[in-house]
Design a protein around this motif. Structure first.
Motif, PDB file in Angstrom:
ATOM      1  N   ALA A  37      72.196  88.493  -5.808  1.00  0.00           N
ATOM      2  CA  ALA A  37      71.653  89.456  -6.771  1.00  0.00           C
ATOM      3  C   ALA A  37      70.491  90.237  -6.170  1.00  0.00           C
ATOM      4  O   ALA A  37      70.400  91.455  -6.347  1.00  0.00           O
ATOM      5  N   SER A  38      69.618  89.576  -5.442  1.00  0.00           N
ATOM      6  CA  SER A  38      68.475  90.284  -4.858  1.00  0.00           C
ATOM      7  C   SER A  38      68.926  91.257  -3.776  1.00  0.00           C
ATOM      8  O   SER A  38      68.376  92.355  -3.660  1.00  0.00           O
ATOM      9  N   VAL A  39      69.931  90.890  -2.994  1.00  0.00           N
ATOM     10  CA  VAL A  39      70.468  91.813  -1.981  1.00  0.00           C
ATOM     11  C   VAL A  39      71.123  93.001  -2.668  1.00  0.00           C
ATOM     12  O   VAL A  39      70.962  94.146  -2.237  1.00  0.00           O
ATOM     13  N   ILE A  73      70.392  94.314  -5.591  1.00  0.00           N
ATOM     14  CA  ILE A  73      69.344  95.170  -6.143  1.00  0.00           C
ATOM     15  C   ILE A  73      68.683  95.990  -5.043  1.00  0.00           C
ATOM     16  O   ILE A  73      68.427  97.184  -5.201  1.00  0.00           O
ATOM     17  N   ALA A  74      68.415  95.367  -3.903  1.00  0.00           N
ATOM     18  CA  ALA A  74      67.807  96.095  -2.785  1.00  0.00           C
ATOM     19  C   ALA A  74      68.739  97.204  -2.299  1.00  0.00           C
ATOM     20  O   ALA A  74      68.300  98.317  -2.003  1.00  0.00           O
ATOM     21  N   ARG A  84      68.712 100.173  -4.749  1.00  0.00           N
ATOM     22  CA  ARG A  84      67.495 100.988  -4.666  1.00  0.00           C
ATOM     23  C   ARG A  84      67.499 101.910  -3.457  1.00  0.00           C
ATOM     24  O   ARG A  84      66.825 102.924  -3.454  1.00  0.00           O
ATOM     25  N   ALA A 110      71.319  83.870  -6.792  1.00  0.00           N
ATOM     26  CA  ALA A 110      70.056  84.609  -6.832  1.00  0.00           C
ATOM     27  C   ALA A 110      69.872  85.462  -5.582  1.00  0.00           C
ATOM     28  O   ALA A 110      69.406  86.605  -5.649  1.00  0.00           O
ATOM     29  N   LEU A 111      70.262  84.947  -4.432  1.00  0.00           N
ATOM     30  CA  LEU A 111      70.163  85.707  -3.183  1.00  0.00           C
ATOM     31  C   LEU A 111      71.092  86.921  -3.210  1.00  0.00           C
ATOM     32  O   LEU A 111      70.699  88.026  -2.811  1.00  0.00           O
TER      33      LEU A 111
END
Length: 142
Positions: free
Chosen positions: A32-34, A36-37, A40, A29-30
């Motif tokens: 994936a969030s990195v 996505i950031a 963007r 999850a970490l």
């Protein structure tokens, strides 16, 4: 800790998630969030930039046509939009930006609106001379 969280007192048959699997899920999850950031924060894609550049070329042609036909009020609005679009599509130090500034300044001079015209010409000359040198014909025509 994960074992206590997943185990219910009223369901003794339920097996807890092993700690390694829980840690792997958290790390996933970490990551994936990195990802996505990071995605963007990327600059606009090449096709978006190409669309902006094509829009600027169309708008610049419209400005030239309006100015030739003597429709200065419409040409002025389009030229102001052209400067903003040139900066967005090409950047602040591209020859297209110098062309857009030069066109806007010429329209303002034709309408006897001299506020800020000298700064526009100076910036256009600065852009052109930075790219081609101070003795080039492009700087002389600006």
């Amino acid at each position: 800790m994960l074992e206590r969280w997943y185990r219910r007192a009223d369901d003794p048959a339920r097996e807890p998630i092993p700690t390694r699997v829980g840690v792997a899920l958290i790390i996933g999850a970490l990551v994936a969030s990195v990802g996505i950031a990071w995605w963007r924060m990327q600059p606009p894609r090449a096709d978006e930039q190409a669309r902006q550049q094509a829009a600027w070329v169309t708008l610049a042609d419209e400005v030239h046509g309006l100015r030739r036909r003597g429709r200065h009020a419409e040409a002025l609005r389009a030229a102001k939009a052209s400067v903003g679009l040139a900066e967005e599509a090409y950047g602040p130090s591209h020859p297209a930006m110098a062309e857009a500034l030069n066109e806007l300044a010429q329209i303002l001079v034709a309408d006897s609106q001299f506020d800020g015209v000298e700064a526009m010409y100076a910036r256009a000359i600065e852009i052109q001379s930075g790219l081609t040198g101070t003795e080039s014909p492009e700087v002389a025509s600006t």
